[in-house]
Every structure is written in structure tokens, then in C-alpha cells.
Design a protein around this motif. Structure first.
Motif, short mmCIF file in Angstrom:
data_model
loop_
_atom_site.label_atom_id
_atom_site.label_comp_id
_atom_site.label_asym_id
_atom_site.label_seq_id
_atom_site.Cartn_x
_atom_site.Cartn_y
_atom_site.Cartn_z
N UNK A 268 0.78 -1.21 0.00
CA UNK A 268 0.00 0.00 0.00
C UNK A 268 0.82 1.28 0.00
N UNK A 269 2.10 1.15 0.34
CA UNK A 269 2.95 2.34 0.37
C UNK A 269 3.00 3.00 -1.00
N UNK A 270 2.85 4.29 -0.98
CA UNK A 270 2.89 5.03 -2.23
C UNK A 270 4.32 5.16 -2.72
N UNK A 271 4.50 4.92 -3.99
CA UNK A 271 5.83 5.07 -4.57
C UNK A 271 5.75 6.13 -5.66
N UNK A 272 5.93 7.34 -5.26
CA UNK A 272 5.80 8.42 -6.24
C UNK A 272 7.03 8.45 -7.14
N UNK A 273 6.81 8.78 -8.38
CA UNK A 273 7.91 8.75 -9.33
C UNK A 273 8.99 9.73 -8.92
N UNK A 274 8.58 10.88 -8.45
CA UNK A 274 9.56 11.87 -8.01
C UNK A 274 10.41 11.35 -6.86
N UNK A 275 9.74 10.82 -5.86
CA UNK A 275 10.47 10.35 -4.69
C UNK A 275 11.45 9.26 -5.08
N UNK A 276 10.97 8.31 -5.86
CA UNK A 276 11.85 7.22 -6.27
C UNK A 276 13.04 7.78 -7.05
N UNK A 277 12.74 8.68 -7.95
CA UNK A 277 13.82 9.29 -8.74
C UNK A 277 14.83 9.99 -7.86
N UNK A 278 14.34 10.80 -6.95
CA UNK A 278 15.27 11.52 -6.07
C UNK A 278 16.09 10.55 -5.24
N UNK A 279 15.42 9.54 -4.75
CA UNK A 279 16.10 8.57 -3.89
C UNK A 279 17.30 7.95 -4.59
N UNK A 280 17.15 7.71 -5.87
CA UNK A 280 18.23 7.05 -6.59
C UNK A 280 19.00 8.02 -7.49
N UNK B 16 18.09 9.87 -10.03
CA UNK B 16 17.84 9.79 -11.47
C UNK B 16 16.55 10.57 -11.75
N UNK B 17 16.29 10.74 -13.00
CA UNK B 17 15.09 11.48 -13.36
C UNK B 17 13.85 10.60 -13.21
N UNK B 18 12.75 11.25 -13.31
CA UNK B 18 11.48 10.56 -13.20
C UNK B 18 11.35 9.48 -14.28
N UNK B 19 11.95 9.73 -15.41
CA UNK B 19 11.89 8.78 -16.52
C UNK B 19 12.30 7.38 -16.07
N UNK B 20 13.45 7.30 -15.44
CA UNK B 20 13.95 6.00 -15.05
C UNK B 20 13.15 5.43 -13.89
N UNK B 21 12.79 6.31 -12.97
CA UNK B 21 11.98 5.83 -11.86
C UNK B 21 10.70 5.20 -12.39
N UNK B 22 10.10 5.89 -13.32
CA UNK B 22 8.86 5.39 -13.89
C UNK B 22 9.06 4.04 -14.55
N UNK B 23 10.14 3.92 -15.29
CA UNK B 23 10.41 2.64 -15.97
C UNK B 23 10.54 1.51 -14.95
N UNK B 24 11.25 1.79 -13.87
CA UNK B 24 11.43 0.76 -12.85
C UNK B 24 10.08 0.36 -12.25
N UNK B 25 9.24 1.35 -11.99
CA UNK B 25 7.94 1.05 -11.40
C UNK B 25 7.07 0.25 -12.36
N UNK B 26 7.14 0.61 -13.62
CA UNK B 26 6.40 -0.17 -14.61
C UNK B 26 6.85 -1.63 -14.58
N UNK B 27 8.15 -1.79 -14.56
CA UNK B 27 8.70 -3.15 -14.54
C UNK B 27 8.17 -3.91 -13.33
N UNK B 28 8.16 -3.27 -12.19
CA UNK B 28 7.68 -3.94 -10.98
C UNK B 28 6.20 -4.27 -11.09
N UNK B 29 5.49 -3.45 -11.82
CA UNK B 29 4.06 -3.75 -11.94
C UNK B 29 3.85 -5.00 -12.79
#
Lengths: 236, 236
Positions: free
Chosen positions: B37-49, B51-64
DNA sequence: AAGCAGATGATCGTATACAATTAGATCGTT
DNA sequence: AACGATCTAATTGTATACGATCATCTGCTT
């Protein structure tokens, strides 16, 4: 769509364009309009579907997770070209899961499901007697759909998705290594399996399924073809 | 590229940053540092690693695609919150495939593999006796690794990937619905399975595996918890 | 003529920008 | 005070931009 199944539950509905592209390409691969090894450049895909490279790329990534497309870093995406070893693994996986799926499906199958399956079979038979590329493609698809329908009936969405992957990849393998022109798997065998289910003879149905898969696999020529390096290709 | 096969296709090697992010998040989910249930916002993920939102988004898509993250259109990505029904399907899938994997693994297992498995077991046991969050997390991971190792030994990369998905999703399910504090599946049962393999008693090994999975599932409370709509939550 | 060095064009990897949608807050009305 | 409409901020969806990498071609050297 009033009623039912729609197996994969709700889904927000609206297929996002990425999914649309992904599905289009997947169907094209399964129906063999796209051959293994074909280059799928992000630009071309994007232009084809009138979207930006961003979405094209996303769709290609998705397909690579399914094993239908292989992406080489900095070189782009290609329709997958499964190695003989990969091909063996795909069929080993099918032998491993399909009997189990069949058992689960048989436990939940309804008369309605059975008549639907039979109709699918009829359609398959009709296509087999027809001539022409389009009939051939439809036949290939129908033949895979039989297996997918069973997975759907089993009621397990996870196994269903896995089978979708396996069937699609099988189609690639057959395109690459299949020998007999009769592209699809034995049509009659599908009928036999249904008969066994109807007769409540599950063990027999499973045996038939394994036989059936082995039969498809037997039609493959999985010897390493190392592209004959140009010299061998001519000295003959 | 002189020779050959390289069963698990080469992979260019270099984990691309997207994969790195994906793997990091996956491990975090499996180890339960991230709750369903934890929210994984693209921005947060990107900042955490970084990288830009682009890559964060790709990773999240993959996980989905792996079912570890669910993305709601226009609303973002969340650590998956599997429904009881999904949970049942996950375990049904495991019951369906793990005996088969076990059989294939047993057919190819080497003495070296066995000793590695035993070492894994030892490690698992050691962690069980330790205290603290980190030990608990490592224990959870080790317990899943046993099943994954078997899939690896089976030599079928496709089934191995599938098992990775199933084990990861199981971890989510246990986090959500598990009752007993003893988070991992029975440690001793793993040992019994190895013993059966060593004793060449495959049927027994499969039976034990099914038992083992049933045992994990039995520890779940899969009753629908419809979040008690605020009124029910207080009238008691 | 064969082979290699460097330049050129195309394609990919990643970041950023802008439009669209959603969630939350503000304000007004009953 | 409670409810609802509107506005604002934050987040996602998609496109574009720019730097990096790879494949190909050109032209030079041996």
C-alpha cells in the motif's frame, strides 16, 4: 460484456496507449507477421502508432519482460530469436504447468465452458481447411487460444498470464524451428483432450496433454544452426 | 562471442540503472522494508536514486509487470496489496509448479548443489536464533532463497523467473495476512526436503514440498477484511 | 587493392518541459 | 456547523531535447 468472466478482473478499463501498442505488437508476433530478429526501432514503432518514442519505448520494454522482444543496450529492440536451448525450456515449462492447469480447469469447468471450447475447435477446423495467409494466421492463433482458454477456465489469473507468455513464445519457436508446414499443433488432439475432460477421465486428459505438447515439440528441429559462417554456406 | 550458448542469454552485463532501481525496490519489498500500500511516487523514487522521473517510472512499470507494484492510472504506483483471492492464486500457482520444479532439479542436482543448499539451511537456522529486525529480514529472504535455489538448479530460466515472481509476491502476502510471528516457513521442512532428495525419494520430496506450501498457507488469515467502514470500527 | 582511422548519420539513454488529471484546501451558501 | 463548489498544488501522462553510443561510409596509408 455484461456478464462474466473477463477473467482478468476489472482493470480500470481504458487500455492505456502503451498497452495498446504492446498488444498490437504481441499479436503481430504471435500471428507471425513479425519474424524473429526483426528490428523494432523506437522511432518506427512510435511513428506507426502516432505516439512519441517515450511510449514506443515503454511498450518495447514491456514486451521484453514477456520474452517476446530482446533489447540490446544501445542497439535497440528486436523480435526475440529464441535459442534452441530457450525453446527447450519453453516447452519444458509447458509440460510442467499444463497438466496442472488442466486439472484445475477440469475441476471448475461448466457445460457452457465446454461448449465454448468445442466451438473454438470447430472454428479451428474450419480455418485448417481454408487457404491463404490470413487463414493460416488465424489458425495459429486459434490453436494457441485453446490452451489459453483452459488456463482461463482454471480461474487462476497468474497461471493464465504465465500461459499467455508461454504460448506466445512457443509461437516464436515454431516460426523459427518448425518443420512441417502444418503450422498448428494437432487439431484432433485438442478434441481428444476435451473428450477426456467430458468423460471425467482426468488422468487420461493429462496424458493426452503431455502427448500433445511432445507432439508439437517433436516437429521442431532444434539443432544449433550457427548461421553457417559464410564459407560453409557456399562450399557444398 | 567466440562460442556459444550461454544458456541464460548473455545479458550485456552492465545492469542498467533502471534494473538497479527495480532490484533495489524489489528487495525492499521482499524484506518488508516497504509495506503493501505504500505510495511510490515517481519523483520520490527518482530523487532517492538520483535519477530522473523517466527511469523511476520505468522501474515502477517493470515492478508492476511482476505484480509487486500496482499502478493506478493518473494516481501513481503503490506497493501491491494483494487481495485474499490473489493470495490464494499465488499459492495455488506454487503448489502447481513447485513439485515439477523439484523433480527437474532433482534430476540435475550435483553434490555441490546439495552442499550449497545445506549451507543455505545452516545460515537460515543461524538467523532464526538471532534477534533483531535485520536478522528477521535476512531470515525471510533466506527462506525464499531456498525455493529459488531449487528453481535455479532445475536449469530452466523461465521457471526460475516465474518462481522469483511467486516468491516475491508470497512475501507480500505473508506480510499482509500472516498470523504467526515466526515469519518464515518452517525451517525444518526445508531440511526434510533436501534429505528426501538425497535419499532419491522423489515422491516423498514432492509430498513434503506440497505439505510445506500448505503449511505456509495455513498460517494466513485470508478472510476478507473490508477495512471495516469506520462505523463498524467503533461500534463494538 | 586491402586495411585501418576518422568522420558522419542514425539510434538509443536520460533529462527536462508542458499538458492533463487528481487530491486537497478554501470559501461561500444553506 | 455542515455541505458543496471552486480554486490551487501536486502528481502523472506524454512529448521533446540533448548528449552518448554504435554502425557505416569515406579516404588515407601500406
Amino acid at each position: 460484456m455484461k456478464s462474466a468472466a473477463k477473467a482478468t478482473p476489472a482493470e480500470d478499463s481504458a487500455e492505456t496507449s502503451t498497452q495498446l501498442i504492446r498488444d498490437s505488437i504481441r499479436v503481430a508476433i504471435v500471428e507471425r507477421r513479425l519474424s524473429p530478429g526483426t528490428k523494432l526501432s523506437e522511432n518506427d514503432v512510435g511513428n506507426l502508432f502516432n505516439v512519441s518514442r517515450t511510449l514506443a519505448r515503454a511498450a518495447l520494454q514491456a514486451l521484453s519482460y514477456e520474452g517476446l522482444v530482446s533489447v540490446a543496450k544501445n542497439r535497440g529492440a528486436f523480435v526475440a530469436y529464441p535459442s534452441p536451448d530457450e525453446a527447450r525450456q519453453i516447452f519444458a515449462a509447458r509440460r510442467l504447468v499444463e497438466p496442472g492447469i488442466l486439472r484445475e480447469a477440469a475441476a471448475r469447468i461448466t457445460p457452457d465452458d465446454i461448449s465454448q471450447l468445442k466451438q473454438l475447435l470447430l472454428e479451428e477446423g474450419r480455418l485448417m481447411s481454408e487457404r491463404g495467409q490470413t487463414a493460416r494466421r488465424a489458425e495459429i492463433k486459434a490453436s494457441g487460444d485453446f490452451h489459453l482458454r483452459l488456463a482461463e477456465i482454471s480461474g487462476n489469473a497468474i497461471m493464465q498470464r504465465f500461459m499467455e507468455e508461454l504460448v506466445a513464445r512457443s509461437s516464436l519457436v515454431i516460426a523459427l524451428y518448425g518443420q512441417s508446414t502444418v503450422s498448428s499443433c494437432g487439431h484432433s488432439e485438442h478434441g481428444d483432450i476435451i473428450a477426456a475432460i467430458e468423460g471425467d477421465d482426468l488422468d487420461r486428459a493429462c496424458r493426452l496433454m503431455l502427448h500433445h505438447i511432445a507432439h508439437i515439440e517433436a516437429d521442431l528441429d532444434l539443432r544449433e544452426r550457427k548461421s553457417l559462417g559464410l564459407k560453409e554456406a557456399f562450399e557444398l
